[in-house]
Design a protein around this motif. Structure first.
Motif, PDB file in Angstrom:
ATOM      1  N   MET A 192       0.813  -1.211   0.000  1.00 57.24           N
ATOM      2  CA  MET A 192       0.000   0.000   0.000  1.00 57.24           C
ATOM      3  C   MET A 192       0.851   1.268   0.000  1.00 57.24           C
ATOM      4  SD  MET A 192      -3.062  -0.802  -0.378  1.00 57.24           S
ATOM      5  CE  MET A 192      -3.725   0.841  -0.127  1.00 57.24           C
ATOM      6  N   ARG A 193       2.050   1.190   0.507  1.00 61.84           N
ATOM      7  CA  ARG A 193       2.905   2.389   0.532  1.00 61.84           C
ATOM      8  C   ARG A 193       3.218   2.838  -0.896  1.00 61.84           C
ATOM      9  NH1 ARG A 193       8.340   3.401   0.344  1.00 61.84           N
ATOM     10  NH2 ARG A 193       8.816   1.184   0.183  1.00 61.84           N
ATOM     11  N   ASN A 196      -0.062   3.986  -2.767  1.00 60.80           N
ATOM     12  CA  ASN A 196      -0.436   5.369  -2.478  1.00 60.80           C
ATOM     13  C   ASN A 196       0.524   6.350  -3.138  1.00 60.80           C
ATOM     14  OD1 ASN A 196      -2.782   5.027  -0.851  1.00 60.80           O
ATOM     15  ND2 ASN A 196      -1.492   4.330   0.835  1.00 60.80           N
ATOM     16  N   VAL A 199      -0.549   6.652  -6.749  1.00 52.19           N
ATOM     17  CA  VAL A 199      -1.748   7.487  -6.861  1.00 52.19           C
ATOM     18  C   VAL A 199      -1.386   8.960  -6.708  1.00 52.19           C
ATOM     19  CG1 VAL A 199      -3.960   8.037  -5.790  1.00 52.19           C
ATOM     20  CG2 VAL A 199      -3.290   5.656  -6.095  1.00 52.19           C
ATOM     21  N   ALA A 200      -0.528   9.281  -5.757  1.00 51.38           N
ATOM     22  CA  ALA A 200      -0.122  10.677  -5.561  1.00 51.38           C
ATOM     23  C   ALA A 200       0.647  11.202  -6.755  1.00 51.38           C
ATOM     24  CB  ALA A 200       0.713  10.787  -4.281  1.00 51.38           C
ATOM     25  N   ARG A 203      -1.975  11.490  -9.830  1.00 47.88           N
ATOM     26  CA  ARG A 203      -3.321  11.808  -9.374  1.00 47.88           C
ATOM     27  C   ARG A 203      -4.148  12.481 -10.465  1.00 47.88           C
ATOM     28  NH1 ARG A 203      -5.401  12.295  -4.322  1.00 47.88           N
ATOM     29  NH2 ARG A 203      -3.325  11.987  -3.461  1.00 47.88           N
ATOM     30  N   TYR A 215     -10.849   4.117  -6.518  1.00 47.97           N
ATOM     31  CA  TYR A 215     -11.131   3.999  -5.083  1.00 47.97           C
ATOM     32  C   TYR A 215     -11.418   2.555  -4.693  1.00 47.97           C
ATOM     33  CZ  TYR A 215     -11.593   9.053  -5.549  1.00 47.97           C
ATOM     34  OH  TYR A 215     -11.360  10.370  -5.813  1.00 47.97           O
ATOM     35  N   LEU A 218      -8.133   0.842  -4.284  1.00 47.44           N
ATOM     36  CA  LEU A 218      -7.465   1.199  -3.034  1.00 47.44           C
ATOM     37  C   LEU A 218      -8.128   0.502  -1.845  1.00 47.44           C
ATOM     38  CD1 LEU A 218      -6.827   5.014  -3.565  1.00 47.44           C
ATOM     39  CD2 LEU A 218      -5.141   3.174  -3.609  1.00 47.44           C
ATOM     40  N   TYR A 222      -6.464  -2.174   1.029  1.00 47.11           N
ATOM     41  CA  TYR A 222      -6.548  -2.130   2.489  1.00 47.11           C
ATOM     42  C   TYR A 222      -7.029  -3.462   3.060  1.00 47.11           C
ATOM     43  CZ  TYR A 222      -5.560   2.851   2.890  1.00 47.11           C
ATOM     44  OH  TYR A 222      -4.933   4.068   2.883  1.00 47.11           O
ATOM     45  N   VAL A 234     -11.436   5.491   2.479  1.00 47.87           N
ATOM     46  CA  VAL A 234     -11.556   5.647   1.029  1.00 47.87           C
ATOM     47  C   VAL A 234     -13.000   5.965   0.657  1.00 47.87           C
ATOM     48  CG1 VAL A 234     -11.166   4.543  -1.200  1.00 47.87           C
ATOM     49  CG2 VAL A 234      -9.624   4.070   0.710  1.00 47.87           C
TER      50      VAL A 234
END
Length: 604
Positions: A192-193, A196, A199-200, A203, A215, A218, A222, A234
């Motif tokens: 997940m690190r 994310n 995604v950043a 974006r 979403y 994501l 999780y 989310v």
């Protein structure tokens, strides 16, 4: 600033092959091959017309063949057939060896599915070279997915940045679909690190479509992580973006609640799902079989029979298609709650409907689940009938482990029904077919019960050890261990330690003063007493075997001295406590895995 590898940069314009080179040459050949209608008075040409080009290979059939072999994970066969097609193309003189981008994309997918990302990279480079078939967005998407699965994140980011800078061959479009394939690979790996971070980084591209797909991915990540309820954050982000959750969103949230054992919260989301679907008149948002199946799993784990029955009734009254998975979830949940009769009713409904719908035929797992419940209560007749009908009525292959478990459940049902002779016969069959089994497993505990009720007469599992027995029953008399004198030099008795891993040592009065382990014999000119680990561990004759084993493991020793009196469990040896015998891990091993005494079959 990340430096791009040269292979992802576009070559010079001179190095670019002409667009549609293969297709253009083929079209030109076909045009040259056509004959124009000649005028009746025209003279025949002086030279004979050129022969028509050889037929091109059936690429659709080849692509279908590659897809079929990919399902079987036969990558070497795929490469052999692709090489053969390439050679046939070269023999015909066809440019690009007759293979197009669609075929090679299927080969790239096969490499990724079979876990050979290095081969996928090599093929990708060949496709991009002048004279190759070329690459497109699908090629980049497959390669990114493969790099994500292989956790080669840096290489994947290099490709994405080259696409973003419009410096990649094939001019692929940096689309949300392209990135989501890579993102899904990271999420499947539970990273997940980096998910994310991806995604950043992109974006703006990912949020262009204003879709909940991102979403949902994501939230799925999780669930695979150690913080399933992170999926709720989310959902809040979805609402802040002005988007509406879809059915997959709610199903993922309910799954996260079930995994976190928050069953009440999962039921609240189910009610919210139905309320929103009715308010917006949106049938696509109503719960489906996946929703109810997920809930049934959680309710079964929490032993909430009332809620399980409520969900089962709601599923049957809802306009959804109940498949085999949903029916199996009903039975499993009812069995988990102890409602054997209710589970049997659902099972009968499955068998009845399977007569008209073969897709509902139960798998062996369902038979074994019901057999476990009836074996526990000793219903031998029902277990026999289920065992007999599992072979003709279930769908799919029955594995060897499933067959063995069916026999073990018959033995369990027999012993719980006080059919000891039948249980012993089944145990004999299990021992002959199984190489080993754990005493802590279900079959191991039933086997111990069978042996106990039989009084260990003509034991099928001999030699055996009962952990509650006193150690005196299994010890070796002290003199049979042939102890050595403590003052002896190791060099004089070194061959003894090639035979025995541990040897007790005695003083002039015959008292045991220590135990020497083979691994401690490091000085050939030293006396044995100097290499012992201090006073020996001592236990009285009444100590249980279980406690002696714990003592040996805790003290990292291989032998304990059994004395008539002394400290209750352990302590220093005293001259007033004469050694009666020893118990060692070697003795324990002999009683558990000595093949000569077990007729080739043992229990571990």
């Amino acid at each position: 600033m990340m430096i791009l590898r040269p292979r992802f940069l576009s070559p010079s314009a001179a190095a670019h092959p002409e667009p549609s080179r293969i297709s253009s040459s083929s079209s030109a050949s076909r045009r040259r091959g056509r004959r124009r209608p000649r005028h009746p008075t025209s003279k025949p040409p002086s030279s004979s017309p050129s022969p028509p080009p050889p037929p091109q290979p059936d690429l659709r059939r080849l692509t279908s063949r590659i897809v079929d072999l990919t399902r079987r994970r036969q990558l070497s066969q795929i490469m052999d057939e692709v090489d053969a097609a390439r050679r046939r193309g070269l023999d015909r003189g066809g440019a690009g060896a007759g293979l197009n981008t669609i075929v090679m994309n299927a080969v790239l997918e096969a490499c990724v599915r079979c876990g050979d990302v290095d081969l996928a990279l090599r093929l990708f480079d060949e496709m991009r070279l002048p004279g190759g078939c070329g690459v497109d967005g699908v090629s980049y998407g497959v390669l990114l997915k493969g790099l994500g699965i292989a956790r080669r994140i840096d290489a994947a980011f290099e490709i994405l940045e080259s696409i973003e800078k419009d410096s990649s061959i094939g001019s692929p479009w940096l689309s949300p679909h392209l990135i989501c394939g890579f993102l899904n690979a990271l999420i499947e790996a539970g990273d997940m690190r980096r998910a994310n971070a991806l995604v950043a980084r992109f974006r703006q591209v990912l949020y262009e479509g204003h879709s909940v797909l991102l979403y949902n991915l994501l939230m799925k990540g999780y669930i695979k992580s150690n913080f399933p309820l992170g999926a709720l954050t989310v959902k809040d982000e979805i609402l802040r973006q002005g988007l509406k959750p879809d059915r997959l969103t709610y199903n993922t949230i309910i799954s996260a609640c079930v995994k976190s054992a928050e069953i009440d919260m999962a039921i609240r989301f189910l009610e919210d799902m139905k309320e929103e679907a009715n308010r917006d008149n949106n049938p696509e948002l109503l719960p489906d079989a996946v929703t109810y199946t997920t809930l049934l799993k959680g309710l079964g784990n929490s032993r909430d029979l009332y809620s399980v029955l409520k969900i089962v009734v709601e599923m049957k009254s809802a306009p959804i298609s109940i498949d085999r998975t949903a029916y199996t979830a009903m039975v499993d949940a009812l069995l988990a709650c102890g409602a054997i009769n209710g589970a049997l009713c659902i099972f009968g409904e499955i068998i009845k409907q399977a007569g008209n719908n073969k897709d509902l035929r139960p798998k062996p797992h369902l038979y074994l689940s019901i057999m476990r419940a009836f074996a526990t209560i000793g219903d031998l007749d029902m277990v026999k009938r289920l065992n007999k009908r599992m072979w003709p009525d279930s769908v799919g292959s029955i594995s060897r482990s499933a067959k063995q478990e069916a026999d073990e459940l018959l033995m369990e049902a027999a012993i719980n029904n006080n059919q000891i002779d039948m249980a012993r016969g089944l145990l004999r069959k299990i021992v002959n077919e199984k190489e080993c089994f754990s005493w802590t497993s279900r079959v191991g505990m039933v086997a111990v019960k069978v042996e106990t009720l039989s009084g260990f007469t003509n034991s099928l599992l001999r030699p055996h050890i009962v952990l509650d027995d006193p150690v005196e029953k299994y010890m070796v008399p002290f003199q049979e261990t042939q102890p050595l004198h403590a003052d002896l030099i190791l060099d004089d008795v070194v061959m003894r330690f090639f035979e025995d891993p541990v040897v007790p040592i005695v003083d002039d009065w015959g008292s045991c003063v220590g135990i020497v382990h083979r691994h401690d014999c490091t000085k050939m000119d030293a006396p044995l007493l100097s290499m012992s680990r201090g006073p020996p561990l001592c236990v009285p004759t009444s100590t249980s075997v279980e406690h002696v084993i714990d003592l040996l493991l805790r003290e990292k020793s291989q032998m304990v001295v059994v004395v008539k009196r002394g400290n209750m469990y352990e302590g220093s040896y005293t001259s007033s406590s004469r050694p009666l015998g020893v118990f060692s891990l070697a003795i324990l091993w002999k009683f558990t895995v000595d093949a000569s005494d077990i007729d080739g079959v043992g229990a571990s």
